[in-house]
Scaffold this motif. Sequence first.
Motif, PDB file in Angstrom:
ATOM      1  N   ILE A 189      15.234  14.275  21.134  1.00 35.88           N
ATOM      2  CA  ILE A 189      14.046  13.809  20.422  1.00 35.88           C
ATOM      3  C   ILE A 189      12.783  14.526  20.908  1.00 35.88           C
ATOM      4  CG2 ILE A 189      13.552  11.893  21.992  1.00 35.88           C
ATOM      5  CD1 ILE A 189      13.208  11.917  18.142  1.00 35.88           C
ATOM      6  N   GLU A 190      12.789  15.007  22.161  1.00 35.02           N
ATOM      7  CA  GLU A 190      11.608  15.680  22.712  1.00 35.02           C
ATOM      8  C   GLU A 190      11.323  17.000  22.012  1.00 35.02           C
ATOM      9  OE1 GLU A 190      10.686  15.018  27.228  1.00 35.02           O
ATOM     10  OE2 GLU A 190      12.853  15.364  27.034  1.00 35.02           O
ATOM     11  N   TRP A 191      12.362  17.655  21.491  1.00 31.32           N
ATOM     12  CA  TRP A 191      12.128  18.913  20.770  1.00 31.32           C
ATOM     13  C   TRP A 191      11.231  18.679  19.553  1.00 31.32           C
ATOM     14  CZ3 TRP A 191      13.088  22.978  23.468  1.00 31.32           C
ATOM     15  CH2 TRP A 191      14.148  23.003  24.369  1.00 31.32           C
ATOM     16  N   ILE A 192      11.290  17.463  19.015  1.00 30.03           N
ATOM     17  CA  ILE A 192      10.444  17.113  17.861  1.00 30.03           C
ATOM     18  C   ILE A 192       9.121  16.521  18.317  1.00 30.03           C
ATOM     19  CG2 ILE A 192      10.266  15.677  15.776  1.00 30.03           C
ATOM     20  CD1 ILE A 192      13.323  15.781  15.592  1.00 30.03           C
ATOM     21  N   THR A 193       9.188  15.504  19.184  1.00 26.35           N
ATOM     22  CA  THR A 193       7.989  14.747  19.555  1.00 26.35           C
ATOM     23  C   THR A 193       7.069  15.476  20.519  1.00 26.35           C
ATOM     24  OG1 THR A 193       9.195  13.632  21.334  1.00 26.35           O
ATOM     25  CG2 THR A 193       9.168  12.548  19.177  1.00 26.35           C
ATOM     26  N   LYS A 194       7.595  16.459  21.227  1.00 20.15           N
ATOM     27  CA  LYS A 194       6.784  17.181  22.200  1.00 20.15           C
ATOM     28  C   LYS A 194       6.544  18.627  21.789  1.00 20.15           C
ATOM     29  CE  LYS A 194       6.638  18.484  27.108  1.00 20.15           C
ATOM     30  NZ  LYS A 194       7.349  18.420  28.408  1.00 20.15           N
ATOM     31  N   TYR A 195       7.596  19.360  21.508  1.00 18.02           N
ATOM     32  CA  TYR A 195       7.468  20.798  21.276  1.00 18.02           C
ATOM     33  C   TYR A 195       7.085  21.125  19.826  1.00 18.02           C
ATOM     34  CZ  TYR A 195       9.484  21.295  25.916  1.00 18.02           C
ATOM     35  OH  TYR A 195       9.696  21.225  27.266  1.00 18.02           O
ATOM     36  N   ALA A 196       7.865  20.644  18.861  1.00 13.43           N
ATOM     37  CA  ALA A 196       7.563  20.937  17.458  1.00 13.43           C
ATOM     38  C   ALA A 196       6.246  20.286  17.028  1.00 13.43           C
ATOM     39  CB  ALA A 196       8.706  20.458  16.558  1.00 13.43           C
ATOM     40  N   ARG A 197       5.957  19.119  17.577  1.00 17.17           N
ATOM     41  CA  ARG A 197       4.693  18.444  17.237  1.00 17.17           C
ATOM     42  C   ARG A 197       3.499  19.320  17.596  1.00 17.17           C
ATOM     43  NH1 ARG A 197       3.005  13.255  20.690  1.00 17.17           N
ATOM     44  NH2 ARG A 197       2.776  14.951  22.216  1.00 17.17           N
ATOM     45  N   ARG A 198       3.589  20.005  18.715  1.00 14.81           N
ATOM     46  CA  ARG A 198       2.490  20.856  19.170  1.00 14.81           C
ATOM     47  C   ARG A 198       2.209  21.972  18.181  1.00 14.81           C
ATOM     48  NH1 ARG A 198       3.217  25.279  23.105  1.00 14.81           N
ATOM     49  NH2 ARG A 198       1.198  25.954  23.876  1.00 14.81           N
ATOM     50  N   THR A 199       3.251  22.636  17.688  1.00 14.97           N
ATOM     51  CA  THR A 199       3.054  23.747  16.761  1.00 14.97           C
ATOM     52  C   THR A 199       2.608  23.257  15.381  1.00 14.97           C
ATOM     53  OG1 THR A 199       5.439  23.708  16.297  1.00 14.97           O
ATOM     54  CG2 THR A 199       4.662  25.297  17.920  1.00 14.97           C
ATOM     55  N   VAL A 200       3.114  22.105  14.957  1.00 15.10           N
ATOM     56  CA  VAL A 200       2.709  21.546  13.656  1.00 15.10           C
ATOM     57  C   VAL A 200       1.236  21.144  13.698  1.00 15.10           C
ATOM     58  CG1 VAL A 200       3.031  19.628  12.051  1.00 15.10           C
ATOM     59  CG2 VAL A 200       5.026  20.807  12.992  1.00 15.10           C
ATOM     60  N   LEU A 201       0.812  20.508  14.796  1.00 17.11           N
ATOM     61  CA  LEU A 201      -0.602  20.138  14.935  1.00 17.11           C
ATOM     62  C   LEU A 201      -1.493  21.379  14.955  1.00 17.11           C
ATOM     63  CD1 LEU A 201      -0.529  17.204  17.543  1.00 17.11           C
ATOM     64  CD2 LEU A 201      -1.182  17.077  15.138  1.00 17.11           C
ATOM     65  N   ALA A 202      -1.021  22.433  15.605  1.00 18.54           N
ATOM     66  CA  ALA A 202      -1.789  23.688  15.622  1.00 18.54           C
ATOM     67  C   ALA A 202      -1.944  24.248  14.218  1.00 18.54           C
ATOM     68  CB  ALA A 202      -1.099  24.706  16.532  1.00 18.54           C
ATOM     69  N   LEU A 203      -0.884  24.158  13.417  1.00 18.52           N
ATOM     70  CA  LEU A 203      -0.940  24.631  12.029  1.00 18.52           C
ATOM     71  C   LEU A 203      -1.940  23.822  11.216  1.00 18.52           C
ATOM     72  CD1 LEU A 203       2.797  25.362  11.164  1.00 18.52           C
ATOM     73  CD2 LEU A 203       0.907  26.981  11.048  1.00 18.52           C
ATOM     74  N   ILE A 204      -1.977  22.518  11.441  1.00 16.46           N
ATOM     75  CA  ILE A 204      -2.892  21.659  10.687  1.00 16.46           C
ATOM     76  C   ILE A 204      -4.334  21.868  11.129  1.00 16.46           C
ATOM     77  CG2 ILE A 204      -3.560  19.257  10.234  1.00 16.46           C
ATOM     78  CD1 ILE A 204      -0.553  18.543  10.516  1.00 16.46           C
ATOM     79  N   ILE A 205      -4.561  21.815  12.445  1.00 22.42           N
ATOM     80  CA  ILE A 205      -5.924  21.866  12.983  1.00 22.42           C
ATOM     81  C   ILE A 205      -6.560  23.238  12.815  1.00 22.42           C
ATOM     82  CG2 ILE A 205      -7.288  21.671  15.102  1.00 22.42           C
ATOM     83  CD1 ILE A 205      -5.276  19.512  16.013  1.00 22.42           C
ATOM     84  N   PHE A 206      -5.759  24.292  12.958  1.00 24.18           N
ATOM     85  CA  PHE A 206      -6.302  25.649  12.848  1.00 24.18           C
ATOM     86  C   PHE A 206      -5.949  26.304  11.505  1.00 24.18           C
ATOM     87  CE2 PHE A 206      -6.265  24.825  17.360  1.00 24.18           C
ATOM     88  CZ  PHE A 206      -7.425  25.427  17.813  1.00 24.18           C
ATOM     89  N   GLY A 207      -4.774  26.008  10.994  1.00 20.88           N
ATOM     90  CA  GLY A 207      -4.327  26.649   9.763  1.00 20.88           C
ATOM     91  C   GLY A 207      -5.153  26.270   8.548  1.00 20.88           C
TER      92      GLY A 207
END
Length: 359
Positions: free
Chosen positions: A100-118
């Motif tokens: 579950i950490e691959w989603i809640t910790k690692y993938a969440r970070r890249t998705v948030l970066a896409l939203i906030i910066f993308g």
Amino acid sequence: MKLKEIQLPSKQASKQASKQASKQASKQASISYLRIFATMCVVVLHTCSTLGENSKVFSLNHRQLIFFNTSYQIMYWCVPVFLMITGGVLLKKEKCIYTIEWITKYARRTVLALIIFGIPYAGLKIIMQDGSSRSLLDKTVFAVLTDTGFGHLWYLYVLTSIYLIMPILKNFTDKATEEEIKFFLAMLFLLDFCIPQISKVLGINIAIKSQLLYPIFYVLLGQWLLQHKNSFDVKVLVSIACLCIVFIGTVNIVTCNSQSWTQYDSPLIAIFSGTIFLLFVKREWKHTVWLWSVDRLCFGVYLIHPLVIQFSYRFLKITPVNFKLFPIITVVFALVFITLSFVASWIMRQIKFLQKYVL
């Protein structure tokens, strides 16, 4: 006598533990130095590629075109190395990460970066191209979903996908034998790199190809190279790196289709990337007090540096092309962009939400 006999093993154990800790610190330092260097080279890459890939917009002559194309293609090892670092760090057998950490910790970070910066980047690009802000939110969200915003963010989509399949890759590397891993890497190299390269050279579409994407190869390669780094000779690695640089320069001079040899899925870049990775991880690096702090700025530099470059090139209309000694001036531009990007990343890390969840 008895007291000495008891103390001696204790001292030996202490020295052994200290030596082990020193080795571990050196390993971590090598990855940090590699990440920092690769981040700086990514800025150099985009300093040159923004000009080389838009030669008509910036009115490049033939000599300038060769220089900028060669310069950024020499830096093509950076992104594969980032993927190898991901594999080397996260696929270690002693590393325990819950699914579950691959989603809640690692993938969440890249998705948030896409939203906030993308989204802001896509909005800025749409406004600059269309000169209109009507339906801007819909267009920017669509641009982020389809990766038609700022081009450099493509890496975040790849990294998100990698994180989502990491439990499978981790299970494979933990349980597979040495022979199975080597065979899998060899087949991926053949199907993802060699056959596509042959197809490009011969101008035909060879139907036998991998159904897996080349980033998986780099992730697995990073883990394998980190385990077998002592099997490679530094002098040989330096020679290979030099030959790769010479080859990239040569194909840019003799052909107008140099990118067919220097894409991320080309055998040349795969070999070049693995060589740079090994040259860093083989060396014994000292862990300094500032190293980790600078290392933590790298992701922010990746996110913010295109804005700095575009501001100079598109808004201020100042580029290295404006100067006679453009090769030297390009180095100056790159150093300025690197400095400003690291400063901007440090400022962004002062925002607690970004520091905790994105950067």
